[in-house]
Design an enzyme around this catalytic site. Sequence first.
Site, PDB file in Angstrom:
ATOM      1  N   ARG A   7     -50.962 -27.183 -55.108  1.00 35.70           N
ATOM      2  CA  ARG A   7     -52.032 -28.069 -54.631  1.00 35.70           C
ATOM      3  C   ARG A   7     -52.192 -27.952 -53.115  1.00 35.70           C
ATOM      4  O   ARG A   7     -53.304 -28.067 -52.599  1.00 35.70           O
ATOM      5  CB  ARG A   7     -51.764 -29.508 -55.084  1.00 35.70           C
ATOM      6  CG  ARG A   7     -51.891 -29.640 -56.612  1.00 35.70           C
ATOM      7  CD  ARG A   7     -51.556 -31.030 -57.131  1.00 35.70           C
ATOM      8  NE  ARG A   7     -51.484 -31.020 -58.600  1.00 35.70           N
ATOM      9  CZ  ARG A   7     -51.046 -32.026 -59.339  1.00 35.70           C
ATOM     10  NH1 ARG A   7     -50.650 -33.155 -58.751  1.00 35.70           N
ATOM     11  NH2 ARG A   7     -51.009 -31.938 -60.659  1.00 35.70           N
TER      12      ARG A   7
ATOM     13  N   GLU B 160     -51.317 -28.804 -79.861  1.00 36.33           N
ATOM     14  CA  GLU B 160     -52.251 -28.247 -78.869  1.00 36.33           C
ATOM     15  C   GLU B 160     -52.435 -26.748 -79.094  1.00 36.33           C
ATOM     16  O   GLU B 160     -53.559 -26.233 -79.039  1.00 36.33           O
ATOM     17  CB  GLU B 160     -51.722 -28.481 -77.442  1.00 36.33           C
ATOM     18  CG  GLU B 160     -51.867 -29.905 -76.922  1.00 36.33           C
ATOM     19  CD  GLU B 160     -53.306 -30.218 -76.478  1.00 36.33           C
ATOM     20  OE1 GLU B 160     -54.194 -29.375 -76.646  1.00 36.33           O
ATOM     21  OE2 GLU B 160     -53.518 -31.334 -75.954  1.00 36.33           O
TER      22      GLU B 160
ATOM     23  N   LYS C 294     -49.995 -27.653 -71.230  1.00 35.95           N
ATOM     24  CA  LYS C 294     -49.803 -27.811 -69.789  1.00 35.95           C
ATOM     25  C   LYS C 294     -49.370 -29.247 -69.524  1.00 35.95           C
ATOM     26  O   LYS C 294     -50.071 -30.200 -69.884  1.00 35.95           O
ATOM     27  CB  LYS C 294     -51.102 -27.506 -69.058  1.00 35.95           C
ATOM     28  CG  LYS C 294     -51.002 -27.769 -67.557  1.00 35.95           C
ATOM     29  CD  LYS C 294     -52.220 -27.277 -66.831  1.00 35.95           C
ATOM     30  CE  LYS C 294     -52.126 -27.598 -65.350  1.00 35.95           C
ATOM     31  NZ  LYS C 294     -53.309 -27.103 -64.629  1.00 35.95           N
TER      32      LYS C 294
ATOM     33  N   LYS D  48     -46.844 -24.284 -69.628  1.00 41.36           N
ATOM     34  CA  LYS D  48     -46.748 -24.457 -68.182  1.00 41.36           C
ATOM     35  C   LYS D  48     -46.248 -25.851 -67.853  1.00 41.36           C
ATOM     36  O   LYS D  48     -46.769 -26.799 -68.434  1.00 41.36           O
ATOM     37  CB  LYS D  48     -48.146 -24.245 -67.602  1.00 41.36           C
ATOM     38  CG  LYS D  48     -48.250 -24.447 -66.126  1.00 41.36           C
ATOM     39  CD  LYS D  48     -49.676 -24.247 -65.704  1.00 41.36           C
ATOM     40  CE  LYS D  48     -49.803 -24.644 -64.256  1.00 41.36           C
ATOM     41  NZ  LYS D  48     -51.168 -24.736 -63.854  1.00 41.36           N
TER      42      LYS D  48
HETATM   43  C1  PBG Z   1     -55.248 -26.615 -61.798  1.00 44.31           C
HETATM   44  C2  PBG Z   1     -54.066 -25.762 -61.816  1.00 44.31           C
HETATM   45  C3  PBG Z   1     -52.806 -26.160 -61.365  1.00 44.31           C
HETATM   46  C4  PBG Z   1     -51.980 -25.057 -61.459  1.00 44.31           C
HETATM   47  C5  PBG Z   1     -52.738 -24.000 -61.989  1.00 44.31           C
HETATM   48  N1  PBG Z   1     -54.035 -24.461 -62.228  1.00 44.31           N
HETATM   49  C6  PBG Z   1     -52.321 -27.426 -60.772  1.00 44.31           C
HETATM   50  C7  PBG Z   1     -52.630 -28.712 -61.388  1.00 44.31           C
HETATM   51  O1  PBG Z   1     -52.871 -28.826 -62.591  1.00 44.31           O
HETATM   52  O2  PBG Z   1     -52.618 -29.665 -60.627  1.00 44.31           O
HETATM   53  C8  PBG Z   1     -50.551 -25.080 -61.034  1.00 44.31           C
HETATM   54  C9  PBG Z   1     -49.941 -23.789 -60.710  1.00 44.31           C
HETATM   55  C10 PBG Z   1     -48.735 -23.878 -59.873  1.00 44.31           C
HETATM   56  O3  PBG Z   1     -48.174 -24.937 -59.570  1.00 44.31           O
HETATM   57  O4  PBG Z   1     -48.279 -22.779 -59.490  1.00 44.31           O
HETATM   58  N2  PBG Z   1     -56.125 -26.633 -62.804  1.00 44.31           N
END
Ligand code: PBG
Length: 332
Positions: A212, A241, A202, A256
């Site tokens: 957010r 990872e 990620k 992601k």
């Molecule tokens: C947080 C989380 C995030 C997303 C999924 N879980 C955002 C972040 O890491 O700030 C992002 C998903 C999206 O942008 O659609 N743990």
Amino acid sequence: MTLAAYPHLRLRRTRASGWSRALYRECVLTPADLVWPLFVTGGTGVHEPVASLPGVSRWSVDLVARRAKEAAALGIPAIALFPYTDPARRSVDGAEALNPDNLVCRAIRAVRDACGDAIGIVTDVALDPYTSHGQDGLVDDGGYVVNDDTVAVLVDQALNQVAAGADMVAPSDMMDGRVRAIRMALEMNGHPNVQILAYAAKYASAFYGPFRDAVGSGNLLKGDKKSYQMDPANGAEALREVALDIAEGADAVMVKPGLAYLDVVARVKDRFDVPVFAYQVSGEYAMIEAAAAAGAGDRDALVLETLMAFKRAGCTGVLTYHAADAARLLNG
Ligand code: PBG
């Protein structure tokens, strides 16, 4: 062996008609490839559109259950739940994540009531929807997100979700060692069949902005998440990872964001041949919707083409806010 050359070889021959294109098609996209992320909010009968994600809403628990039923009817195998926590319930330590009656737990139970086993329930393991600072873990006095103490809380968060009925927990926090800790806790607490979908690679991405907003952590977050999420410049590190998360007991790994990281998906698939998921994140969804609204492309075609790209890269499945719409298109 000598390969035929032009004019004996004409690659356009197999593209000349629809039946032939269908016959030679290498990848298929079906609703069964999709996971639908849903945002949950408090109350009953509440439906709040998310301004930065046109077409996406936060739903109260009762309406999330309806969306899940709809998803199952469309052939979508799983939904992923993300809560918008009341600001009054957010705290420095994110303790609401451990409340057996928090929004996510109530949503899990409502979806299970409505759908039985007809749909898989995926939950996000990370503290950002619950912390007053918007970080995914516990912070020290200097604002650094501490690893091991955070992992201990994430384990309890995952167990809390599983007690409510989650089928698959998806740690999205990027702490070291969390997959092993969660797997051991699941084994020790009688949940041998609960899956772990590890957000293995990620990245610290600018594509998470609308998410957010949706969970209400955007305006709380000071600074960034670069001390735990990956540097977009790194590909080999993603393989490390992934190797760790597989060794620690993940059933599937995730990359992601999605579209800008399909090279990572392809490398992971090539190297490990394990189930790989990708998350077409909020900023990607918004980008496609904005392009279509600006007349830069046909929206439905953009949606299906980008989702097919995930399949071509090697994905087992894709988390996408377009899931229900895409399934409707695919179902004709
Ligand atoms: C947080 C989380 C995030 C997303 C999924 N879980 C955002 C972040 O890491 O700030 C992002 C998903 C999206 O942008 O659609 N743990």
